[in-house]
Design an enzyme around this catalytic site. Structure first.
Site, PDB file in Angstrom:
ATOM      1  N   TYR A 202       0.732  -1.540   0.068  1.00  0.00           N
ATOM      2  CA  TYR A 202       0.640  -0.156   0.517  1.00  0.00           C
ATOM      3  C   TYR A 202       1.320   1.345  -0.167  1.00  0.00           C
ATOM      4  CZ  TYR A 202      -5.032  -0.784   0.462  1.00  0.00           C
ATOM      5  OH  TYR A 202      -6.435  -0.260  -0.134  1.00  0.00           O
ATOM      6  N   GLU A 204      -0.549   4.560  -0.290  1.00  0.00           N
ATOM      7  CA  GLU A 204      -1.590   6.116  -0.422  1.00  0.00           C
ATOM      8  C   GLU A 204      -0.454   7.016  -0.985  1.00  0.00           C
ATOM      9  OE1 GLU A 204      -4.663   5.740   2.428  1.00  0.00           O
ATOM     10  OE2 GLU A 204      -5.463   4.549   0.607  1.00  0.00           O
ATOM     11  N   ASP A 348      -6.190  13.584 -25.693  1.00  0.00           N
ATOM     12  CA  ASP A 348      -6.337  11.978 -25.052  1.00  0.00           C
ATOM     13  C   ASP A 348      -4.993  11.338 -25.994  1.00  0.00           C
ATOM     14  OD1 ASP A 348      -6.121   9.568 -24.533  1.00  0.00           O
ATOM     15  OD2 ASP A 348      -8.345  10.084 -24.176  1.00  0.00           O
ATOM     16  N   THR A 374      -3.218   5.617 -22.365  1.00  0.00           N
ATOM     17  CA  THR A 374      -3.284   5.005 -21.375  1.00  0.00           C
ATOM     18  C   THR A 374      -1.805   4.164 -22.260  1.00  0.00           C
ATOM     19  OG1 THR A 374      -3.389   3.999 -23.575  1.00  0.00           O
ATOM     20  CG2 THR A 374      -5.612   3.416 -22.095  1.00  0.00           C
ATOM     21  N   LYS A 377      -1.001   1.041 -24.914  1.00  0.00           N
ATOM     22  CA  LYS A 377      -1.427   0.519 -26.614  1.00  0.00           C
ATOM     23  C   LYS A 377      -0.006   1.058 -27.639  1.00  0.00           C
ATOM     24  CE  LYS A 377      -6.356   2.276 -26.168  1.00  0.00           C
ATOM     25  NZ  LYS A 377      -6.619   2.857 -25.091  1.00  0.00           N
ATOM     26  N   ARG A 383      -1.275  -2.468 -19.112  1.00  0.00           N
ATOM     27  CA  ARG A 383      -2.449  -2.252 -18.867  1.00  0.00           C
ATOM     28  C   ARG A 383      -2.363  -0.823 -17.936  1.00  0.00           C
ATOM     29  NH1 ARG A 383      -6.466  -3.554 -21.918  1.00  0.00           N
ATOM     30  NH2 ARG A 383      -5.015  -4.747 -22.858  1.00  0.00           N
TER      31      ARG A 383
HETATM   32  N1  PLP Z   1      -8.738   7.077 -24.728  1.00  0.00           N
HETATM   33  C1  PLP Z   1      -8.548   6.722 -25.646  1.00  0.00           C
HETATM   34  C2  PLP Z   1      -8.765   7.327 -27.051  1.00  0.00           C
HETATM   35  C3  PLP Z   1      -8.914   5.105 -25.758  1.00  0.00           C
HETATM   36  O1  PLP Z   1      -8.485   4.594 -27.235  1.00  0.00           O
HETATM   37  C4  PLP Z   1      -9.005   4.159 -24.801  1.00  0.00           C
HETATM   38  C5  PLP Z   1      -9.154   3.069 -24.669  1.00  0.00           C
HETATM   39  O2  PLP Z   1      -9.293   2.175 -25.429  1.00  0.00           O
HETATM   40  C6  PLP Z   1      -8.940   5.070 -23.897  1.00  0.00           C
HETATM   41  C7  PLP Z   1      -8.676   6.451 -23.274  1.00  0.00           C
HETATM   42  C8  PLP Z   1      -9.776   4.380 -22.125  1.00  0.00           C
HETATM   43  O3  PLP Z   1      -8.426   3.622 -21.530  1.00  0.00           O
HETATM   44  P1  PLP Z   1      -8.874   2.485 -20.780  1.00  0.00           P
HETATM   45  O4  PLP Z   1      -9.271   1.332 -20.919  1.00  0.00           O
HETATM   46  O5  PLP Z   1      -7.670   1.787 -20.058  1.00  0.00           O
HETATM   47  O6  PLP Z   1      -9.743   3.252 -20.331  1.00  0.00           O
END
Ligand code: PLP
Length: 561
Positions: A202, A204, A348, A374, A377, A383
């Site tokens: 843990y 935090e 994002d 993320t 990918k 993950r």
């Molecule tokens: N943002 C984008 C552009 C994504 O393609 C994804 C997942 O496919 C996410 C956010 C969310 O990721 P997670 O599945 O880890 O919550």
């Protein structure tokens, strides 16, 4: 996979190793000599591990090791997953080690050996290949269970059902061609970190400011992950604690928005993501969402429309980024629009993070207040998720992640993120990112040549969308028949899709996983041809079986890491 042979010895085997280097070079074989370099005493396990790991990860096709007896070298080399090191005293043993045991590291003892016998043993080894006979395949298969890569313990006895499922999944990944654009194959180092004992801890809080004792070493990994993320992407600040991409996005929204505030983001149906304001998602339920999409003609983002919507709705936050958009994102344009309406910009980059890290896509960092991602990918890590931001937002962002949204961070996953961020900073990752894009472009070209319509006419990144409307085939059925042929993709809506998101008119195809396995342009041409053949004859089950057999054969030549 490389055709070179890694060689190594300790001081006791030095002269024999030099002789072997000469034999190999005479035969025109590239030699990767890891040392040692003389009679000065050294520790044999260091050289055994170096040679064995080059064989294990595919940098070298085979290895040869020498020490005084050969025993220490074989014991040490056989600890490395995927290595079958054989101590051979005669040419017949060397030949059988290859033909029967598919040994990939030859070990020799220097004591009592003469130059002629060394030459004969090495020649027998080089001139022999694995027989491939069923009994030998079966027996070699029993030496190393695929799962031993991950644990090497008595896991099978602790939980046979889970063990069986994991083993089957490892085999499925090896035996199919994964073309799901959001997936990848992580390195052994990332898997080991992800499965490590830091899961027990843990922690935090943040490094140096924890709510629990005993955080010295998890502080080390989180600090490493943060500094590596900042360096890799040129960011002021990184928060590496979000459990996933969705919670990374949530953390940014909560740090700068109040419920009811307006977000301008790409609609899911045109390639955005659920967390960009879809009405079933927290983002659409808490905030007022205005969506932009692509132009009907060009199927690329209509920046004039984004500008018009921004002026009309005055969003507090503009979100750029997508999960099914094959074209380069133009961050300068998003920045200019955000500035014009005094909005914040969040990019994002979940899908393209690895391309950004490897220089195969422009970086959003200089243009945005926040960049979320993320890590699993194209970035090829565990993950999970991560947020980068400008310095002035760091404190609020950190407070939103913890204690705002999460409790204890997943320290084993953060360790794996640290590993993946280091890997992504290596020159080899640059080459990987460039190859991912080249592979996608070659594949898209091959599909188009076969008469399939590629949304927007091609791709600038790691993915493409195929419009199946003209084939009278839904994305759902297309992904099912490709699955039967050993090619794994996902159904995906295309812009202005007339079909429901459950059926769809398209499929999304990506190259990150196959590129990690070492596939290049020739393999893309082959796979593209198979995809087109299967999609044009979806009822032809014999064709699906034939393609499956060929896909399996191709997959066997490109082992998953
Ligand atoms: N943002 C984008 C552009 C994504 O393609 C994804 C997942 O496919 C996410 C956010 C969310 O990721 P997670 O599945 O880890 O919550």
């Amino acid at each position: 996979m490389s055709a070179s042979i890694a060689i190594g010895s300790d001081h006791g085997g030095f002269e024999v190793k030099q002789q072997i280097a000469g034999i190999l070079r005479e035969r025109g074989i590239a030699v990767d000599d890891v040392g040692c370099t003389g009679r000065e005493p050294v520790d044999y396990p260091d050289y055994a591990r170096e040679v064995a790991s080059r064989v294990s990860d595919g940098r070298c096709a085979q290895g040869i090791l020498v020490c005084t007896t050969g025993i220490g070298m074989s014991i040490a080399a056989n600890k490395v997953p995927g290595v079958r090191a054989a101590l051979c005293g005669t040419p017949d043993m060397a030949a059988k080690a290859r033909t029967h045991n598919d040994a990939n590291v030859l070990v020799l003892g220097a004591v009592g050996s003469d130059p002629k016998s060394v030459g004969d043993i090495v020649a027998a080894w080089l001139d022999s290949a694995f027989s491939g006979e069923e009994r030998h395949v079966r027996r070699v298969g029993k030496i190393e269970d695929p799962l031993s890569r991950d644990c090497g313990t008595e896991f099978d006895k602790a939980d046979p059902e889970t063990f069986a499922a994991i083993r089957a999944e490892i085999t499925r990944q090896q035996n199919t061609l994964n073309m799901i654009a959001s997936e990848n194959h992580v390195s052994a180092a990332v898997r080991i970190a992800q499965g490590c004992s830091m899961t027990n801890k843990y922690a935090e809080g943040y490094p140096g400011k924890r709510w629990y004792s005993g955080c010295d070493y998890v502080d080390v990994v989180e600090t490493l992950a943060i500094s590596r993320a900042c360096e890799l992407f040129g960011a002021d600040h990184a928060n590496v604690q979000p459990h996933c991409g969705s919670s990374a996005n949530m953390a940014v929204y909560f740090s700068v928005l109040q419920p009811g505030d307006t977000i301008l983001a790409m609609s899911l149906s045109h390639g955005g993501h659920l967390t960009h304001g879809h009405d079933v998602n927290f983002s659409g339920r808490l905030f007022k969402v205005v969506s932009y999409g692509v132009n009907r003609e060009t199927e690329t983002i209509d920046y004039d429309e984004v500008f018009r919507l921004a002026r009309e709705h005055r969003p507090k936050l503009i979100v750029a980024g997508a999960s099914a958009y094959p074209r380069a994102l133009e961050f300068e344009k998003f920045r200019a629009i955000a500035d014009e309406v005094s909005a914040l910009l969040m990019v994002d980059m979940a899908h393209i993070a690895g391309l950004v890290a490897g220089g195969a896509h422009a970086s959003p960092v200089p243009y945005s207040e926040f960049v979320t991602t993320t890590t699993h990918k194209t970035l090829r890590g565990p993950r999970s998720g991560m947020v980068l931001c400008r310095g002035q937002y760091a404190r609020d962002l950190d407070r939103q992640v913890f204690p705002g949204l999460q409790g204890g961070p997943l320290m084993h996953t953060i360790a794996a993120k640290a590993v993946c961020l280091r890997e992504a900073a290596q020159p080899a990752f640059k080459a990987y990112a460039a190859q991912v894009v080249r592979n996608a472009q070659v594949l898209a070209g091959r599909l188009a040549e076969s008469g399939l319509r590629i949304v927007s006419g091609g791709t600038d990144n790691h993915l493409m969308l195929v419009d199946l409307s003209a084939l009278d085939l839904t994305g759902k059925d297309a992904s099912a028949v490709l699955d039967k042929a050993g090619i794994i993709v996902n159904k995906n809506s295309i812009p202005f899709d007339a079909k429901s998101p459950f059926l769809t008119s398209g499929i999304r195809i990506g190259t990150p996983s196959l590129t990690t396995r070492g596939m290049k342009e020739p393999e893309m041409l082959l796979v593209g041809g198979w995809i087109a053949d299967v999609l044009r004859a979806p009822a032809d089950t014999a064709l699906q079986e034939a393609v499956r057999a060929r896909a399996l054969e191709l997959a066997a030549g490109f082992p998953v890491p």
